[in-house]
Design an enzyme around this catalytic site. Structure first.
Site, PDB file in Angstrom:
ATOM      1  N   TYR A  99      -4.434   9.249  10.161  1.00  0.00           N
ATOM      2  CA  TYR A  99      -4.213   9.724   8.800  1.00  0.00           C
ATOM      3  C   TYR A  99      -4.233  11.255   8.810  1.00  0.00           C
ATOM      4  CZ  TYR A  99      -4.115   9.080   3.736  1.00  0.00           C
ATOM      5  OH  TYR A  99      -3.719   9.049   2.416  1.00  0.00           O
ATOM      6  N   VAL A 201      -0.102  -1.451  -5.364  1.00  0.00           N
ATOM      7  CA  VAL A 201       0.655  -0.444  -6.098  1.00  0.00           C
ATOM      8  C   VAL A 201       1.838  -1.093  -6.802  1.00  0.00           C
ATOM      9  CG1 VAL A 201       2.069   1.646  -5.922  1.00  0.00           C
ATOM     10  CG2 VAL A 201      -0.046   1.466  -4.606  1.00  0.00           C
TER      11      VAL A 201
END
Length: 407
Positions: A99, A201
């Protein structure tokens, strides 16, 4: 900003060493020549149990559960007893070391969650023991039973919110809300299109769009039980749901192999027109306008399908790449349709000057949750079963609901 200020996790393996942890530094040894003398009235946190990793790697091999000693609270510190915290894909990516932004190791996992105020530093006035709080913006280290952070990190929320939603309200629902509002001025009656519609989402986009009177066209991958998935999404408010294969002209390759170059061209044009007409008929039947805005979290062919739906001058926003395949855009999409491609990363947005606004947005989202108009599938798992939940989050057991650890 102090994140844990705990005796270092490495001290568990080196009893003679004393260590100190904060967010911006490595674990630093305290001097033994001048031991810290605490005042008699010092406020201490309870001992904590935490999920830690000493190095980056595969989460199920590098994480372990350890006991961490108490921490002394500074004047502006708040000690929070964690109630719940999710396992998000970005949490896994941080542990893997892939990340873009991640804490230094050794570190405690987790990035969002909800907790109850346990104790306060002497200068804290706006919070009280028993208040429910979330880290806002999110902050690393939520996978532990007690966490100490500065009062500026914590945002008080309504205790009437189900803990699983309070724990997960920021990363996914806030992403959906910002993407709906930041790229195109949508009004009631407009339409959006998205792939990855079954993601958290994606489910939030469907419901928030419906809440605003906006239609949604949704693309899902081909899978067993796709009809049941379509029904679930339509119950959430989706206007149309297609599998990827429904949007492709089948057997084109087989047809073209046996034809001359001239005929191949004619057949290709013919099939494209048929596909366009069929799609247009679906729009007419449902009274849905062409989408002005599209969302892509998959990449590859699924992204191309989103682009095909967009109207002249439309915009596609990419916020993920689950297929790990690149986005391919035809020249005609740029020249003749004037499409725009954008990207969205919530963490970058929260580091901007708009970051303080997110707390009002979170309160708005939580109010929609309490109205019953924003839901998504989750599984609450006891902290003692953390590694079983991690296996599910890693996909070892097939498709699973969002895993939320309950402390």
């Amino acid at each position: 900003m102090a994140s844990l200020r705990l005796v270092a996790l490495k001290a568990l393996h080196r009893p003679s060493s004393l260590w100190k942890c904060n967010l911006s530094h490595s674990f630093l040894p305290r001097t033994h020549a001048f031991p810290t003398v605490r005042p008699f009235s010092a406020v201490m946190s309870p001992p904590s149990t935490a999920v830690v990793y000493d190095q980056h790697g595969t989460p199920d091999t590098v994480t372990r559960i350890v006991e961490v000693p108490p921490v002394e609270l500074k004047a502006t510190d708040v000690c929070v007893k964690m109630l719940a915290a999710p396992i998000n894909p970005s949490d896994i990516n941080r542990i893997e070391g892939v990340y873009p932004v991640r804490p230094q190791v050794p570190a405690v996992g987790g990035y969002e969650g909800v907790g109850e105020v346990h104790s306060l530093g002497s200068s804290v006035k706006d919070l009280s023991p028993g208040d429910w709080v979330i880290p806002s913006p999110p902050s690393s280290g939520t996978w532990q039973t007690y966490i100490v952070k500065d009062q500026s990190i914590w945002h008080k929320i309504d205790k009437g919110t189900p803990i699983e939603y309070a724990a997960t309200i920021t990363v996914n629902p806030l992403t959906a809300l910002r993407m709906l509002e930041d790229f195109t001025s949508l009004k009631s009656g407009d339409c959006i299109v998205q792939n990855g519609a079954t993601s958290i989402v994606g489910q939030c986009i469907i419901q928030l769009a419906k809440y605003q009177g906006i239609h949604s066209i949704n693309i899902i991958r081909d899978r067993p039980g796709s009809d049941e998935v379509k029904d679930k999404l339509k119950k959430l408010g989706a206007d149309e749901v297609y599998t990827e294969s429904q949007l492709e002209v089948k057997n084109v390759k087989a047809l073209l192999v046996s034809l001359s170059t001239y005929h191949r061209f004619d057949v290709l044009i013919y099939l494209s027109v048929v596909l366009f007409i069929l799609t247009s008929l679906e729009f007419c039947k449902a009274n849905i306008p062409e989408p002005a805005l599209g969302f892509n979290c998959v990449g590859g062919n699924a992204a191309s399908l989103v682009l095909k739906f967009l109207r002249q001058g439309g915009t596609m926003v990419t916020y993920g790449g689950m297929s790990k395949k690149p986005i391919t855009v035809s020249t005609s999409s740029f020249i003749f349709k004037d499409l725009s491609l954008r990207g969205f990363w919530l963490q970058k947005w929260m580091s901007s000057d708009k970051a303080r606004e997110c707390r009002k947005m979170i309160d708005h989202l939580l109010s929609i949750v309490r109205e019953g108009k924003l839901t998504y599938e989750m599984e609450l798992v006891p902290f003692s079963d953390f590694h079983a939940a991690l296996d599910k989050a890693l996909g070892k057991l097939g498709s699973q609901p969002k895993q939320v650890i309950k402390f």
